[in-house]
Design an enzyme around this catalytic site. Structure first.
Site, PDB file in Angstrom:
ATOM      1  CB  SER A   1      64.738  41.325  86.203  1.00 49.28           C
ATOM      2  OG  SER A   1      64.282  40.004  86.201  1.00 49.28           O
TER       3      SER A   1
ATOM      4  CG  ASN B   1      62.758  45.377  78.227  1.00 45.28           C
ATOM      5  OD1 ASN B   1      62.143  46.026  79.065  1.00 45.28           O
ATOM      6  ND2 ASN B   1      62.857  44.060  78.328  1.00 45.28           N
TER       7      ASN B   1
ATOM      8  NE  ARG C   1      61.375  42.213  75.950  1.00 42.59           N
ATOM      9  CZ  ARG C   1      60.356  41.858  76.713  1.00 42.59           C
ATOM     10  NH1 ARG C   1      59.132  42.072  76.312  1.00 42.59           N
ATOM     11  NH2 ARG C   1      60.552  41.299  77.892  1.00 42.59           N
TER      12      ARG C   1
ATOM     13  NE  ARG D   1      56.839  39.808  73.270  1.00 40.99           N
ATOM     14  CZ  ARG D   1      56.978  39.214  74.466  1.00 40.99           C
ATOM     15  NH1 ARG D   1      56.596  37.970  74.621  1.00 40.99           N
ATOM     16  NH2 ARG D   1      57.506  39.864  75.476  1.00 40.99           N
TER      17      ARG D   1
ATOM     18  CG  HIS E   1      53.910  45.401  75.587  1.00 39.01           C
ATOM     19  ND1 HIS E   1      54.428  44.866  76.735  1.00 39.01           N
ATOM     20  CD2 HIS E   1      54.677  44.908  74.566  1.00 39.01           C
ATOM     21  CE1 HIS E   1      55.474  44.091  76.436  1.00 39.01           C
ATOM     22  NE2 HIS E   1      55.629  44.094  75.126  1.00 39.01           N
TER      23      HIS E   1
ATOM     24  CG  ASP F   1      57.586  39.432  83.955  1.00 43.41           C
ATOM     25  OD1 ASP F   1      57.587  39.615  82.722  1.00 43.41           O
ATOM     26  OD2 ASP F   1      58.171  38.484  84.502  1.00 43.41           O
ATOM     27  N   GLY F   2      54.747  39.948  82.378  1.00 44.60           N
ATOM     28  CA  GLY F   2      53.738  38.998  81.911  1.00 44.60           C
ATOM     29  C   GLY F   2      52.856  39.502  80.776  1.00 44.60           C
ATOM     30  CG  ASN F   3      52.718  43.610  79.669  1.00 38.58           C
ATOM     31  OD1 ASN F   3      52.018  43.408  80.651  1.00 38.58           O
ATOM     32  ND2 ASN F   3      53.347  44.754  79.457  1.00 38.58           N
TER      33      ASN F   3
ATOM     34  CD  GLU G   1      59.167  43.091 104.283  1.00 36.27           C
ATOM     35  OE1 GLU G   1      58.818  41.955 103.917  1.00 36.27           O
ATOM     36  OE2 GLU G   1      59.949  43.292 105.229  1.00 36.27           O
TER      37      GLU G   1
ATOM     38  NE  ARG H   1      59.635  39.292  87.498  1.00 35.22           N
ATOM     39  CZ  ARG H   1      60.793  39.353  86.864  1.00 35.22           C
ATOM     40  NH1 ARG H   1      61.880  39.653  87.533  1.00 35.22           N
ATOM     41  NH2 ARG H   1      60.887  39.122  85.568  1.00 35.22           N
TER      42      ARG H   1
HETATM   43  C1  FPP Z   1      57.257  42.878  80.705  1.00 34.49           C
HETATM   44  O1  FPP Z   1      56.399  41.896  80.167  1.00 34.49           O
HETATM   45  C2  FPP Z   1      56.803  44.212  80.349  1.00 34.49           C
HETATM   46  C3  FPP Z   1      57.514  45.109  79.623  1.00 34.49           C
HETATM   47  C4  FPP Z   1      58.848  44.828  79.088  1.00 34.49           C
HETATM   48  C5  FPP Z   1      56.964  46.421  79.264  1.00 34.49           C
HETATM   49  C6  FPP Z   1      56.098  47.081  80.293  1.00 34.49           C
HETATM   50  C7  FPP Z   1      55.227  48.041  79.595  1.00 34.49           C
HETATM   51  C8  FPP Z   1      53.926  48.305  79.892  1.00 34.49           C
HETATM   52  C9  FPP Z   1      53.229  47.750  81.055  1.00 34.49           C
HETATM   53  C10 FPP Z   1      53.111  49.141  79.004  1.00 34.49           C
HETATM   54  C11 FPP Z   1      53.209  50.605  79.042  1.00 34.49           C
HETATM   55  C12 FPP Z   1      53.843  51.254  80.186  1.00 34.49           C
HETATM   56  C13 FPP Z   1      53.515  52.500  80.586  1.00 34.49           C
HETATM   57  C14 FPP Z   1      54.227  53.134  81.721  1.00 34.49           C
HETATM   58  C15 FPP Z   1      52.453  53.245  79.939  1.00 34.49           C
HETATM   59  P1  FPP Z   1      56.980  40.886  79.113  1.00 34.49           P
HETATM   60  O2  FPP Z   1      56.759  41.436  77.758  1.00 34.49           O
HETATM   61  O3  FPP Z   1      58.411  40.584  79.414  1.00 34.49           O
HETATM   62  O4  FPP Z   1      56.100  39.632  79.371  1.00 34.49           O
HETATM   63  P2  FPP Z   1      56.503  38.109  79.204  1.00 34.49           P
HETATM   64  O5  FPP Z   1      57.545  37.815  80.238  1.00 34.49           O
HETATM   65  O6  FPP Z   1      55.221  37.393  79.454  1.00 34.49           O
HETATM   66  O7  FPP Z   1      57.000  37.940  77.803  1.00 34.49           O
END
Ligand code: FPP
Length: 240
Positions: free
Chosen positions: A193, A65, A68, A30, A34, A17-19, A204, A185
């Site tokens: 979630s 998702n 989005r 955004r 990712h 989480d947090g991209n 754990e 997480r």
């Molecule tokens: C949540 O962060 C992340 C995702 C919904 C996507 C996860 C995808 C990757 C890490 C990239 C590619 C994955 C692979 C396996 C190659 P968010 O977008 O919800 O962040 P936010 O809460 O800060 O908006």
């Protein structure tokens, strides 16, 4: 590192989480978050291997998702096959089998193509497993399992009284996988979630402050230290 596997969790599951926030903090789209997040996936695959973790399950795309913006969904759906093509050599070098859990039929054909190819090419590896949760939801998984069980009951193949927790496990997306020992997480949020609702029963839990694009070897090592300090009781008592 001396016997890294001694206190290591066998199966680690991660909510990455947090991209979005990482990108937003830098005034970037955004999708850039990712992309950096994909670099963390690569780093954590290596770190998990070095720490003796055998199974790594990553929440890469949830059923929720899909709501989005289309550009973000499409970006993620092309990022995954790009990542697989670029890094599949790591799976071969480390004897890692790629698997996926979720409603995989929902994925675009182009995404499924590379995913299924790499899964098939790594099918025979037994040393490690990388499990990607894609179009995944814990409630969706349990709903799919209950539907499959209901069909078996209706056909007379299964008696309702025979249904035990093991019967339910046997109808999950990857029934042979042991439950995660440790769930991480990132980004400081403290929720699960809809991730692995059945399988996380005794895991754990660890909530790391770092945003996923900043979660690399060092942060993973800290998580392993926290895990090593935990006492797991599975509902029993600790012997003293
Ligand atoms: C949540 O962060 C992340 C995702 C919904 C996507 C996860 C995808 C990757 C890490 C990239 C590619 C994955 C692979 C396996 C190659 P968010 O977008 O919800 O962040 P936010 O809460 O800060 O908006």
């Amino acid at each position: 590192m001396s016997d890294p596997a001694a206190n290591a969790p066998h199966h680690v599951a991660i909510i990455m989480d947090g991209n979005g926030r990482w990108a937003q903090q830098r005034g970037l789209p955004r999708l850039k978050g990712h992309e950096q997040g994909a670099e963390s996936v690569r780093a954590v695959m290596k770190a998990a291997r070095d720490h003796g973790v055998r199974i790594l399950t990553l929440y890469a795309f949830s059923v929720e998702n899909w709501s989005r913006p289309a550009a973000e969904v499409n970006g993620l759906m092309t990022l995954l096959p790009r990542f697989l093509r670029k890094h599949e050599h790591l799976l071969h070098e480390n004897g890692t089998r790629l698997r996926a859990i979720g409603r995989l039929n929902d994925l675009p054909a182009a995404t499924r193509k590379d995913l299924f190819r790499v899964m098939s090419d790594t099918e025979s590896y037994t040393e490690r497993q990388l499990v990607l949760a894609l179009s995944y939801g814990g409630r969706a998984e349990l709903t799919d399992a209950v539907q499959a069980l209901a069909h078996r009951v209706r056909s007379g193949e299964l008696d309702p009284e025979e249904i035990q927790p093991e019967t339910i496990t046997a109808h999950l997306y990857a029934p042979d996988l042991p439950d995660p020992d440790f769930m991480i997480r990132t980004s400081g949020e403290q929720r699960i979630s809809n991730f692995l609702l059945w399988q996380l029963s005794y895991a754990e839990l660890y909530f790391a402050p770092a945003l996923w694009p900043e979660f690399r070897e060092e942060q993973f090592a800290e998580a392993m230290r926290v895990y090593a300090g935990r006492q797991r009781r599975f509902g029993g008592v600790t012997s003293c």
